[in-house]
Write an enzyme that holds these catalytic residues in place. Structure first.
Site, PDB file in Angstrom:
ATOM      1  CE  LYS A  94       0.807  26.416 -37.148  1.00 41.68           C
ATOM      2  NZ  LYS A  94       0.324  26.583 -38.459  1.00 41.68           N
TER       3      LYS A  94
HETATM    4  C1  LIG Z   1       0.358  27.922 -39.344  1.00 41.97           C
HETATM    5  C2  LIG Z   1       0.912  29.296 -39.312  1.00 41.97           C
HETATM    6  C3  LIG Z   1       0.224  30.397 -39.842  1.00 41.97           C
HETATM    7  C4  LIG Z   1      -1.020  30.267 -40.656  1.00 41.97           C
HETATM    8  O1  LIG Z   1      -2.033  29.547 -40.070  1.00 41.97           O
HETATM    9  P1  LIG Z   1      -3.113  28.814 -41.030  1.00 41.97           P
HETATM   10  O2  LIG Z   1      -4.133  28.348 -40.069  1.00 41.97           O
HETATM   11  O3  LIG Z   1      -2.372  27.708 -41.712  1.00 41.97           O
HETATM   12  O4  LIG Z   1      -3.614  29.819 -41.983  1.00 41.97           O
HETATM   13  C5  LIG Z   1       0.763  31.655 -39.677  1.00 41.97           C
HETATM   14  N1  LIG Z   1       1.923  31.847 -39.037  1.00 41.97           N
HETATM   15  C6  LIG Z   1       2.620  30.824 -38.525  1.00 41.97           C
HETATM   16  C7  LIG Z   1       3.885  31.099 -37.781  1.00 41.97           C
HETATM   17  C8  LIG Z   1       2.156  29.514 -38.659  1.00 41.97           C
HETATM   18  O5  LIG Z   1       2.870  28.497 -38.162  1.00 41.97           O
END
Ligand SMILES: *Cc1c(COP(=O)(O)O)cnc(C)c1O
Length: 375
Positions: free
Chosen positions: A183
């Site tokens: 992210k």
């Molecule tokens: C990354 C992501 C998640 C989950 O986040 P994690 O930290 O990996 O559990 C949920 N929704 C979307 C759209 C994502 O890109």
């Protein structure tokens, strides 16, 4: 040959590494002062709203659904085009994800179709800002207010994005953010939930650690079985280092995204993302391959890019076509836009440490591969 260019890579500076080492030497490595400091900085970032740090973005969605009271028999409206965590968390409450097709222009949930999907069992809407392009918050919040529905923003990808000049997360109902390694800012694994008031914040604190409530004199009580979703101080130290440079990261992503628009050969017939430089945080730069004009598929394209030293990815196949969701009655043909986007979307490299000529290299490689494989 140039070093391999992954589709993303976190930027962790030496100061952050030193801060992590200090936490490791301190004798206190799980949730403690770093996590509290991180929460305070996050709260400042999100306009003073209460924020609680969690072990993952998925955990933030899970606790948000629990705060809203989603359970067996309930329905939650969401997009079929997201990381599967978005729908899986709904399934794990015993509720049912009710998919609404995407708008092909934004690749986000088509707000015009939401009302048709509402039933007396609908509890909430979970919009996703795919690639960091925000769903229209004015229309979204209007619909939710009119229909008296809670909104759980899956803002896993949209920290740093804005809507009409306001940061995503600084307004609205519940906002779930992810700090996964891929992210825009990371704690390796982690996330946070932005809530409305101190009562909700206290509930998140309880639910993220077994449901234990401590009275002022230190006695413990448990009324509901909580989860185990607290964020460690090791992770929080990474997050503090990331937050200090977050504006810089986002600015750099914008520069690189602009470069893609300048250099990408538009005659190839690829679908480009909306050219939005006011709202999106450019979490990803995603094209749609013109598969009907190509003699090779997406998998071959990914392999050829890999052979050229370039990483790429698929974010995401339409979720309703997974076995789990087919078993719930979903199937091909139901959400044609999400299916078409999900089948042809390709994420190209975009991360702050990339150079401008890395973008040029990607554009050239895509052009060469597509030109060499016409139908
Ligand atoms: C990354 C992501 C998640 C989950 O986040 P994690 O930290 O990996 O559990 C949920 N929704 C979307 C759209 C994502 O890109």
């Amino acid at each position: 040959m140039r070093p391999y260019l992954p589709f993303t890579r976190p930027s962790i500076d030496e100061e952050t590494i030193a801060a992590v080492a200090e936490v490791l030497r301190s004798g206190w490595i799980t949730t403690g002062p770093q996590a509290r400091a991180f929460e305070a900085r996050l709260s400042e970032y999100f306009g003073g709203r209460p924020v609680r740090a969690l072990a993952s973005g998925t955990g933030a969605l899970e606790l948000a659904l629990e705060l809203v009271g989603v359970g067996p028999g309930d329905e939650v409206i969401t997009t079929p085009l997201s990381w599967v965590a978005t729908a899986n968390t709904i399934v794990r409450t015993g509720g049912r994800p009710v998919f609404v097709d995407v708008d092909p222009a934004t690749r986000n949930i088509d707000l015009a179709q939401i009302e048709r999907a509402i039933t007396p069992r609908t509890r909430a809407i979970v919009p996703v800002d795919l690639a960091g392009l925000p769903v229209d918050r004015d229309r979204l919040n209007d619909i939710a207010a009119r229909l008296r529905l809670r909104v759980i923003e899956d803002a896993a990808q949209s920290m740093g994005a804005t809507w009409r000049g306001r940061r995503i997360g600084s307004f609205g109902d519940l906002v779930a953010v992810s700090f996964h390694a891929n992210k825009n800012m990371t704690t390796a694994e982690g996330g946070c939930l932005v809530v409305n008031d101190d009562a909700e914040a206290r509930l998140v604190e309880t639910l993220r650690l077994q449901g234990v409530v401590r009275s002022p004199d230190g006695e413990q009580e448990v009324e509901r079985a909580g989860a185990k979703l607290n964020l460690t101080d090791v992770a929080a130290a990474i997050g503090l280092g990331q937050l200090a440079r977050f504006e810089e990261f986002t600015a750099r992503r914008r520069v690189l995204a602009r470069r893609y628009f300048e250099r990408f050969d538009r005659s190839l017939g690829c679908g480009l993302p909306p050219e939005d430089f006011s709202n999106t945080n450019w979490h990803m730069f995603q094209i749609l391959l013109p598969l009907e004009q190509m003699s090779i598929g997406r998998g071959d394209t990914i392999r050829l890019l890999h052979d050229a030293g370039i990483g790429s990815g698929v974010h995401y196949p339409a979720m309703h076509l997974f076995k789990l969701y087919r078993a719930m009655g979903y199937g091909p043909g139901q959400f044609p836009h999400a299916e078409r986007v999900g089948a042809s979307i390709l994420t190209l490299p975009l991360f702050p440490a990339m150079a401008e000529d890395d973008v040029d290299r990607v554009c050239t490689a895509v052009r060469d591969i597509l030109r060499a494989h016409p139908r």
